[in-house]
Write a protein that holds these residues in place. Sequence first.
Motif, short mmCIF file in Angstrom:
data_model
loop_
_atom_site.label_atom_id
_atom_site.label_comp_id
_atom_site.label_asym_id
_atom_site.label_seq_id
_atom_site.Cartn_x
_atom_site.Cartn_y
_atom_site.Cartn_z
N LEU A 2 0.83 -1.20 0.00
CA LEU A 2 0.00 0.00 0.00
C LEU A 2 0.87 1.26 0.00
O LEU A 2 0.56 2.24 -0.68
CB LEU A 2 -0.92 -0.02 1.22
N THR A 3 1.98 1.21 0.75
CA THR A 3 2.91 2.34 0.76
C THR A 3 3.53 2.52 -0.63
O THR A 3 3.67 3.65 -1.11
CB THR A 3 4.02 2.11 1.79
N GLU A 4 3.90 1.41 -1.25
CA GLU A 4 4.48 1.49 -2.60
C GLU A 4 3.48 2.11 -3.58
O GLU A 4 3.86 2.95 -4.41
CB GLU A 4 4.87 0.09 -3.07
N LEU A 5 2.23 1.68 -3.50
CA LEU A 5 1.22 2.20 -4.43
C LEU A 5 0.96 3.68 -4.19
O LEU A 5 0.80 4.46 -5.13
CB LEU A 5 -0.07 1.40 -4.29
N ALA A 6 0.92 4.08 -2.90
CA ALA A 6 0.73 5.50 -2.59
C ALA A 6 1.87 6.33 -3.15
O ALA A 6 1.66 7.42 -3.69
CB ALA A 6 0.63 5.68 -1.08
N TRP A 7 3.10 5.81 -3.05
CA TRP A 7 4.25 6.52 -3.62
C TRP A 7 4.13 6.60 -5.15
O TRP A 7 4.34 7.67 -5.74
CB TRP A 7 5.54 5.79 -3.24
N LEU A 8 3.75 5.48 -5.76
CA LEU A 8 3.64 5.44 -7.23
C LEU A 8 2.61 6.43 -7.75
O LEU A 8 2.80 7.06 -8.79
CB LEU A 8 3.28 4.01 -7.66
N ARG A 9 1.50 6.59 -7.00
CA ARG A 9 0.43 7.48 -7.42
C ARG A 9 0.59 8.91 -6.87
O ARG A 9 -0.30 9.74 -7.06
CB ARG A 9 -0.92 6.91 -6.96
N GLY A 10 1.67 9.16 -6.15
CA GLY A 10 1.87 10.49 -5.58
C GLY A 10 0.90 10.81 -4.46
O GLY A 10 0.53 11.98 -4.27
N VAL A 47 7.03 -2.51 -6.82
CA VAL A 47 7.25 -1.54 -7.89
C VAL A 47 8.70 -1.07 -7.85
O VAL A 47 9.35 -1.14 -6.81
CB VAL A 47 6.29 -0.33 -7.77
N GLU A 48 9.18 -0.60 -8.97
CA GLU A 48 10.56 -0.10 -9.03
C GLU A 48 10.62 1.28 -8.39
O GLU A 48 10.06 2.24 -8.90
CB GLU A 48 11.04 -0.04 -10.48
N MET A 49 11.30 1.36 -7.26
CA MET A 49 11.43 2.60 -6.52
C MET A 49 12.92 2.91 -6.38
O MET A 49 13.66 2.10 -5.82
CB MET A 49 10.79 2.48 -5.13
N PRO A 50 13.38 4.05 -6.87
CA PRO A 50 14.78 4.39 -6.70
C PRO A 50 15.18 4.36 -5.22
O PRO A 50 14.40 4.77 -4.35
CB PRO A 50 14.88 5.81 -7.27
N GLU A 51 16.39 3.88 -4.95
CA GLU A 51 16.84 3.73 -3.57
C GLU A 51 16.76 5.04 -2.80
O GLU A 51 16.34 5.06 -1.64
CB GLU A 51 18.27 3.20 -3.57
N GLU A 52 17.15 6.14 -3.44
CA GLU A 52 17.15 7.42 -2.73
C GLU A 52 15.73 7.87 -2.37
O GLU A 52 15.51 8.51 -1.34
CB GLU A 52 17.85 8.50 -3.55
N GLU A 53 14.75 7.50 -3.20
CA GLU A 53 13.37 7.88 -2.88
C GLU A 53 12.82 7.03 -1.73
O GLU A 53 12.04 7.51 -0.91
CB GLU A 53 12.49 7.77 -4.12
N LYS A 54 13.23 5.77 -1.68
CA LYS A 54 12.83 4.93 -0.54
C LYS A 54 13.42 5.48 0.75
O LYS A 54 12.74 5.54 1.78
CB LYS A 54 13.30 3.48 -0.77
N LEU A 87 -6.73 6.55 11.35
CA LEU A 87 -6.96 5.21 11.89
C LEU A 87 -6.31 5.01 13.25
O LEU A 87 -6.58 4.02 13.93
CB LEU A 87 -6.41 4.15 10.91
N GLY A 88 -5.43 5.91 13.64
CA GLY A 88 -4.71 5.75 14.90
C GLY A 88 -3.57 4.75 14.80
O GLY A 88 -3.17 4.15 15.79
N ILE A 89 -3.03 4.58 13.59
CA ILE A 89 -1.92 3.65 13.37
C ILE A 89 -0.62 4.45 13.37
O ILE A 89 -0.47 5.43 12.63
CB ILE A 89 -2.08 2.93 12.02
N ASP A 90 0.34 4.03 14.23
CA ASP A 90 1.60 4.76 14.31
C ASP A 90 2.81 3.92 13.90
O ASP A 90 3.95 4.27 14.19
CB ASP A 90 1.81 5.34 15.71
N HIS A 91 2.54 2.79 13.22
CA HIS A 91 3.60 1.98 12.63
C HIS A 91 3.37 1.93 11.12
O HIS A 91 2.21 1.88 10.67
CB HIS A 91 3.60 0.55 13.18
N VAL A 92 4.43 1.96 10.35
CA VAL A 92 4.29 1.95 8.90
C VAL A 92 5.40 1.12 8.28
O VAL A 92 6.53 1.12 8.77
CB VAL A 92 4.30 3.39 8.32
N GLU A 93 5.06 0.40 7.23
CA GLU A 93 6.06 -0.37 6.50
C GLU A 93 6.39 0.35 5.20
O GLU A 93 5.48 0.73 4.45
CB GLU A 93 5.55 -1.78 6.20
N VAL A 94 7.68 0.52 4.94
CA VAL A 94 8.15 1.10 3.69
C VAL A 94 8.87 0.00 2.92
O VAL A 94 9.91 -0.49 3.35
CB VAL A 94 9.09 2.29 3.93
#
Length: 258
Positions: free
Chosen positions: A79-87, A111-118, A99-106
């Motif tokens: 979901l994080t990857e898709l949000a990044w891909l769609r801006g 998808v192909e994500m440049p290392e610096e953008e990750k 939602l009150g969620i304070d943990h996130v997975e990156v």
Amino acid sequence: MPRFLDLPERAPKPRSVGLTHVLDVGLSVSAAEGLTRTAGDYVDIVRLGWGSAYVTADLQEKLERYRVAAIPVMLGGTLTELAWLRGRVPELRAWLEELGIDHVEVASGTVEMPEEEKIELIRGFSDGFTVFAEVGEKDPAALMAPYRWVRLIKSALDAGASYVTCEGRATGDAGLYRPDGEPRTGLIDEIAHEVDPARLIFEAPQKHQQIWFIEQFGSQVNLGNILPEDVISLETLRLGLRADTLKEVLLGGDRAAT
């Protein structure tokens, strides 16, 4: 738990080692509540796999069951990857806060994500969230060199990730594993030699993979992609309450000690 056996000490929650990272890919509210009642003491974090949270009708109710049990939740890295891909990263962040969620997975395995953008994503989220970065390929045919695993893991930790999850997929046949599910021992040894295993979560959905990691790193190894129905089974492996690890965990590797 009864106290008449001398079992390995398990730190009380919230733990920083010996984490059991559980994969929820669509549990009902009642099933989530059942998991917390039966095995909540052994669940350190729940990941709502992939983009499943986006289409879960009673998401808030389920999150509340985990919240009452003091079990942190994060959404799947896809979901994080898709949000990044769609801006749409700001919108994802706002939804997490709602939602009150304070943990996130990156993650960057779909998808192909440049290392610096990750790295920038990790830095951006780390100011308000506990970040779990994922490293590794989801494609069983894709082989990433050990030195690159190490570099990406170290970069993620330097950028503010609390833990790095080493890819194994929900099926246990990619990333850390060969297509037949056997661990890539040379790769894992290289990673553990260069990075403190306490900062790593090894995805290990299959029983024989869990056994291998406990034998190699001990009961306090952090393991991920554990299915809800396997949480109790994994805890017995950690404590030597199952024949598969009794010798290694309780007898120092010597069956003759009995």
